[in-house]
Design an enzyme around this catalytic site. Structure first.
Site, PDB file in Angstrom:
ATOM      1  N   LYS A 148       9.783  -9.003 -49.693  1.00 58.00           N
ATOM      2  CA  LYS A 148      11.174  -8.519 -49.658  1.00 58.00           C
ATOM      3  C   LYS A 148      11.628  -8.234 -48.239  1.00 58.00           C
ATOM      4  CE  LYS A 148      12.419  -7.431 -54.175  1.00 58.00           C
ATOM      5  NZ  LYS A 148      11.848  -6.500 -55.141  1.00 58.00           N
TER       6      LYS A 148
ATOM      7  N   LYS B  38      14.243 -19.117 -62.304  1.00 56.87           N
ATOM      8  CA  LYS B  38      14.303 -17.791 -62.931  1.00 56.87           C
ATOM      9  C   LYS B  38      15.703 -17.186 -62.754  1.00 56.87           C
ATOM     10  CE  LYS B  38      12.414 -13.219 -62.782  1.00 56.87           C
ATOM     11  NZ  LYS B  38      12.085 -12.071 -62.072  1.00 56.87           N
TER      12      LYS B  38
ATOM     13  N   LYS C  65      19.930 -12.501 -59.633  1.00 57.24           N
ATOM     14  CA  LYS C  65      21.188 -12.342 -58.918  1.00 57.24           C
ATOM     15  C   LYS C  65      21.169 -13.108 -57.601  1.00 57.24           C
ATOM     16  CE  LYS C  65      22.191  -8.397 -57.448  1.00 57.24           C
ATOM     17  NZ  LYS C  65      22.469  -7.057 -57.044  1.00 57.24           N
TER      18      LYS C  65
END
Ligand code: TRP
Ligand code: SF4
Length: 329
Positions: free
Chosen positions: A112, A193, A196
């Site tokens: 991330k 997948k 957002k």
């Protein structure tokens, strides 16, 4: 009764991946368990620290989604993380006994850190999984329904529990177990997948029948079916995944056979899936909109739930302070 706890970030709108991945499961688990469902607004701040005005509206929407998908505030405790300050105290205390390396090696951390648009090189973001540990163990949760991406966080929570109980020679916390949702990963419109960040979502709030039909028409299908007469393979087709999630058995069987012998075209197949999705999702959407018209009620639900959660958290914190020899004056 076992205690179940989970949390969702109030960031952005809920999509159908949330519905079949988490929310349906939350609904089931509120029966026969003592369920706590938390909106983790402090966690949302780790990435939304520059867009704080988005968090409260997202919290309201998520609360509306909870209610619309059948969570009953009499059964399940629905609450906001930031309303139970004890999580922050426990997070601080746990930070004293958690080696930095445990946090640095969490795989989602590095990933991330590199891939996010927001600058995540903060102290708070490194501590994200430890705050999550505090969220879970302050309720002495037995079961934590989460997606696969959270398994490392749960592993960390168990390690921290073992370390705490060992250091202070008291079994204050039980080790929480992850409960994986049985639903497979929900594909997005492009077959990847649903997420957002891939901009491939079907949002619960845009399940207007027309929008949904348009969405499904754009869905990726088996690329081998160029002409209507080419046979297809449902096993590799994302549209078929949606049939599995939303269609009745009869339709599912029909598509499964007819696609393979070009008996049904993709256009009709997608139309069928859109119908099934509308049947399932339209009532949820209506209820979300309805709940959002009654903001006072949403606030009441959150206020009551947060008070109930706080009581449990306060009881645990008294034990923690005692175990760690902190004074009570
Ligand atoms: N990290 C979780 C997620 O992104 C959200 C979360 C925060 C959570 N605290 C939690 C989930 C406690 C389960 C239990 O999905
Ligand atoms: Fe996919 Fe349906 Fe087309 Fe078969 S008929 S390839 S299952 S969209």
């Amino acid at each position: 009764m076992q205690r179940v706890l989970s949390g969702i970030q109030p960031s952005g709108s809920q999509h159908i991946g949330h519905l079949v991945g988490a929310l349906d499961n939350f609904e089931k688990l509120q029966h026969g368990n003592e369920a706590f469902y938390m909106i983790v607004d402090w966690h949302a701040l780790t990435s939304k620290y520059e867009a704080v005005e988005e968090i409260w509206p997202a919290t309201e929407e998520l609360t509306a989604c909870f209610l619309a998908t059948g969570l009953d505030p009499e059964k399940a405790t629905i609450f906001i993380q930031s309303q139970v300050k004890e999580h922050a105290e426990l997070h601080l205390l746990l930070s004293m006994i958690t080696p930095l390396s445990w946090l640095e090696r969490v795989p989602t951390y590095k990933e991330k850190l590199q891939n996010s648009v927001a600058d995540l090189s903060s102290y708070g973001f490194l501590g994200y999984p430890l705050l999550q540990t505090a969220d879970i163990i302050i309720y002495k949760a037995d079961k934590v329904p989460v997606g696969e991406d959270q398994l490392f966080h749960l592993e960390l929570a168990r390690e921290v529990v073992r370390r705490f109980n060992f250091l202070y020679r008291k079994e204050v916390f039980p080790e929480p177990a992850a409960v994986l949702t049985k639903t497979p990963k929900v594909p997005g419109l492009d077959g990847k997948k649903m997420s957002k960040s891939y901009e491939n979502c079907i949002y619960l709030r845009d399940t207007d029948p027309e929008i949904l039909e348009k969405c499904t028409r754009q869905m990726a299908s088996d690329p081998a079916r160029v002409k209507r007469t080419d046979p297809g393979n449902p096993d590799i087709c994302p549209v078929f995944e949606f049939h599995k999630l939303f269609s009745d058995d009869e339709t599912l069987q029909m598509v499964n056979t007819e696609c393979r012998r070009a008996g049904i075209g993709c256009f009709d197949c997608k139309k069928k899936v859109a119908e099934a999705m509308i049947r399932r999702i339209a009532p949820v959407r209506e209820q979300i909109e309805d709940h959002l018209k009654h903001k006072d009620h949403l606030r009441d639900v959150l206020r009551t739930g947060s008070a109930r959660a706080r009581q449990v958290a306060q009881t645990t914190m008294a034990e923690v302070r005692q175990a760690m020899k902190l004074p009570t004056l």
